[in-house]
Scaffold this motif. Sequence first.
Motif, PDB file in Angstrom:
ATOM      1  N   SER A  80       0.979  -0.809   0.109  1.00  0.00           N
ATOM      2  CA  SER A  80       0.366   0.004   0.240  1.00  0.00           C
ATOM      3  C   SER A  80       0.907   1.414   0.378  1.00  0.00           C
ATOM      4  O   SER A  80       0.490   2.378  -0.518  1.00  0.00           O
ATOM      5  CB  SER A  80      -1.306  -0.193   1.475  1.00  0.00           C
ATOM      6  N   LYS A 117       0.303  -1.849   6.112  1.00  0.00           N
ATOM      7  CA  LYS A 117      -0.678  -2.020   7.071  1.00  0.00           C
ATOM      8  C   LYS A 117      -1.404  -3.265   7.857  1.00  0.00           C
ATOM      9  O   LYS A 117      -0.837  -4.080   7.227  1.00  0.00           O
ATOM     10  CB  LYS A 117      -1.665  -1.290   6.520  1.00  0.00           C
ATOM     11  N   THR A 118      -1.350  -3.047   8.709  1.00  0.00           N
ATOM     12  CA  THR A 118      -2.025  -3.828   9.596  1.00  0.00           C
ATOM     13  C   THR A 118      -3.175  -4.254   9.081  1.00  0.00           C
ATOM     14  O   THR A 118      -4.181  -4.241   7.634  1.00  0.00           O
ATOM     15  CB  THR A 118      -2.644  -3.683  11.352  1.00  0.00           C
ATOM     16  N   ASP A 120      -5.988  -5.003   9.944  1.00  0.00           N
ATOM     17  CA  ASP A 120      -7.133  -4.216  10.641  1.00  0.00           C
ATOM     18  C   ASP A 120      -7.497  -3.140  10.011  1.00  0.00           C
ATOM     19  O   ASP A 120      -8.244  -2.804   8.915  1.00  0.00           O
ATOM     20  CB  ASP A 120      -6.805  -3.938  12.257  1.00  0.00           C
ATOM     21  N   GLN A 121      -5.668  -2.725   9.520  1.00  0.00           N
ATOM     22  CA  GLN A 121      -6.057  -1.404   8.666  1.00  0.00           C
ATOM     23  C   GLN A 121      -6.336  -1.466   7.309  1.00  0.00           C
ATOM     24  O   GLN A 121      -7.312  -0.830   6.835  1.00  0.00           O
ATOM     25  CB  GLN A 121      -4.415  -0.492   9.223  1.00  0.00           C
ATOM     26  N   LYS A 124     -10.087  -1.363   4.970  1.00  0.00           N
ATOM     27  CA  LYS A 124     -10.296   0.420   4.852  1.00  0.00           C
ATOM     28  C   LYS A 124      -9.989   0.774   4.571  1.00  0.00           C
ATOM     29  O   LYS A 124     -10.337   1.528   2.763  1.00  0.00           O
ATOM     30  CB  LYS A 124     -10.083   0.836   6.410  1.00  0.00           C
ATOM     31  N   TRP A 125      -8.158   1.169   4.127  1.00  0.00           N
ATOM     32  CA  TRP A 125      -7.857   1.773   3.270  1.00  0.00           C
ATOM     33  C   TRP A 125      -7.878   1.447   1.824  1.00  0.00           C
ATOM     34  O   TRP A 125      -7.880   2.436   0.649  1.00  0.00           O
ATOM     35  CB  TRP A 125      -5.903   1.697   3.554  1.00  0.00           C
TER      36      TRP A 125
END
Length: 186
Positions: A80, A117-118, A120-121, A124-125
Amino acid sequence: MKKIIYFGLSFLSLFLLIACGKEEKKSSPQNQSNQTQQVPVKQVAIGAEAPDFTLQSMDGKEVKLSDYKGKKVYLKFWASWCGPCKKSMPELMELAAKEDRDFEILSVIAPGLQGEKTIDQFPKWFEEQGYKDIPVLYDTKGAVFQDYQIRSIPTEYLIDSQGKIAKIQLGAISNADAEAAFAQMK
């Protein structure tokens, strides 16, 4: 006096050479046992069998590369935070949206590793970017990146229907080049 100095230096040099030689002999068996314990790395190359993997998809499903045997696969490794990766995604989305293509598209990221990003992140991204129709798989341990010997991203592998690597592209491949490569494959 000069002869004594030369003799002394010669003796010292000879002593150091003998001492170093004995030390090397002592460490050689240990070095040899370390060498035999190393696991050889299987080289990924065009014509080689694509390393199989089982990864979790962004929607929670388990995905195995071997499940795609008999189908051609476009495999993209990306991140990302990677500018060239993000720049290539709109073109990949166009390709993914084509219903008449004769290959599957998979992409792999390594959440939480190397600045990614994890888990969890990331979703959404990904949604905020407007990306769709591109399956994303999570390589949480980085093992698949390692198996495919990824040194730069994006890197893309085009795999034929027999599970063999047909093309390795460092950097993004254009849709036209990808489609041309797939057209030449079994």
